[in-house]
Scaffold this motif. Structure first.
Motif: not given
Length: 434
Positions: A291-308
């Motif tokens: 899933l992380a591989v696919v995510k890397g091609m969709v949104t790259v990552n989830t906003s670190p600020l939002s996660q924080a």
């Protein structure tokens, strides 16, 4: 000489753009904008009074302190993490995994968790990863959340609807669909369910039905996609175990969101995918890694600020999802009780053949009318009676929802609910004839 303006034929674009499921949310938003003075039972959005009333920076600081004090990072490194892209699988996986284990008995480590851009991205990632053949089918409870059926449509995945009973999804119907698929040279690859107070049906799966679904998944070799958006609204003492906590054979992929228990603007969700994937040379990894591989091609990552921000809110509540959601749960149960009581007062006898369900939790009540629920009926109700609701037809895989509408109480006050139901009763008495 004027340049030629490129014109595209809509018929040449992806077929999902013509699908009414994808257009249903946009249509409701358009109606709400045209009728801003109405009382709207349409949006299943969190109540505005539950949005954070303090600056979000303090939650960011709380998470940074956690990284320094509990994870051993330097202050500089901790703050730098929030300004970088960050890993595709997320920054707050450990906190989420610990909370799920503590609160719900879901024993999956942080490596099995992927932090997503809301639950919607989690659904898209899971479908894209799991469905590798055009012969694969996605089974869904009927009615079903349009987010999952819409994602399936975007990915050209065929969907089959499974009848629901008072106890939840019908295992016999699902078993029949599995057999029919085999007979046609296909297979049910996964079954999507929201076992607690589903959107839009409001139903809840009994413990016996949960256990039978897991046994059926094992026998028929499919995965269960569990959406846990509304389980936190269960009345105290009436909680049921999540499917993932009952899962002893790795059949359940669990999807969650912070939209309802923190705030939707953060756009943070998660997926727990601890299934083992075997490679061509015998090596293994977790489904979460894929899933992380696919995510890397969709949104790259989830906003670190939002996660924080979300992590800081979670830490402020002792790292507990239950504690974070407790005040929200009380408000939503109050609103649901107000809605059902108002329906009992004002709709009983308002029009022959009108009936509604009585869920114990969640955001939604389903109303059945003796006439087809059309967009024209919705427009008339909004224009002449000042109340909005959601037609149920887009939530069904067949025509069985054509006489139903959905009422959401999450976004309203008790006074608005009372006024809205009175208007709805007047509309039904005047406009609805069997």
């Amino acid at each position: 000489m004027r340049p030629t303006v490129t014109r595209l034929d809509r018929a040449s674009l992806h077929g999902s753009l013509h699908d009414p499921v994808l257009g249903s949310i946009g249509f409701l938003n358009e109606v709400m904008q045209r009728h801003p003075g109405t009382i709207s039972f349409a949006p299943g959005a969190p109540h505005p009074d539950l949005l954070p009333d303090t600056g979000l920076q303090r939650y960011v600081d709380r998470f940074v302190d956690h990284l320094v004090d509990d994870r051993g990072l330097t202050p500089e490194r901790a703050r730098r993490l929030l300004r970088e892209y960050g890993p595709s699988r997320g920054l707050i996986n450990e906190l989420v995994a610990e909370a799920l284990a503590r609160d719900y008995g879901i024993a999956a480590g942080p490596g099995a968790v992927v932090i997503t851009v809301g639950a919607q991205e989690a659904m898209l990632l899971v479908l894209r990863t799991l469905f590798g053949s055009p012969d694969d089918l996605l089974a869904v409870a009927n009615p079903c959340f349009v987010g999952i059926t819409g994602a399936a449509r975007l990915l050209d995945i065929d969907v089959v609807g499974v009848r629901e009973t008072a106890d939840g999804i019908d295992p016999d119907c699902l078993a029949g669909l599995c057999a029919a698929a085999r007979g046609a040279g296909r297979r049910v690859r996964a079954c999507y369910v929201a076992p607690d107070f589903s959107n839009p049906g409001g139903g809840r799966m009994s413990l016996a039905c949960r256990q039978e679904l897991l046994r059926l998944a094992e026998r028929e070799d499919f995965l269960v996609l569990e959406d846990n958006a509304y389980g936190f609204t269960a009345p105290s003492g009436c909680e049921l175990p999540m499917l993932k906590s009952l899962d002893s054979t790795g059949r359940v992929v669990h999807i969650g969101t912070f939209a309802k228990i923190a705030f939707p603007g953060a756009r943070v969700g998660y997926v727990v995918a601890d299934q083992t994937v075997t490679g061509p040379c015998g090596g293994t990894r977790l489904l979460a890694d894929e899933l992380a591989v696919v995510k890397g091609m969709v949104t790259v990552n989830t906003s670190p600020l939002s996660q924080a921000v979300v992590a800081g809110m979670l830490l402020d509540h002792g790292g507990s999802l239950i504690a974070l959601s407790r005040d929200k749960s009380r408000l939503y149960r109050r609103n649901l009780e107000c809605l059902i009581a108002a329906l009992d007062r004002h709709l009983t006898g308002a029009a022959p053949g009108v009936r509604w369900n009585r869920p114990d939790g969640g955001f939604f009540v389903r109303l059945r009318l003796p006439v087809p629920v059309t967009t024209g009926l919705l427009e008339r109700c909004a224009t002449e009676y000042g109340v909005l609701w959601t037609p149920m037809a887009p939530f069904y895989t067949d025509a069985s929802g054509d006489h139903e509408l959905r009422l959401s109480c999450s976004y309203l006050s008790p006074d608005q609910i009372e006024t809205g139901v009175r208007r709805l009763a007047r509309f039904l008495r005047t406009e609805v004839r069997p």
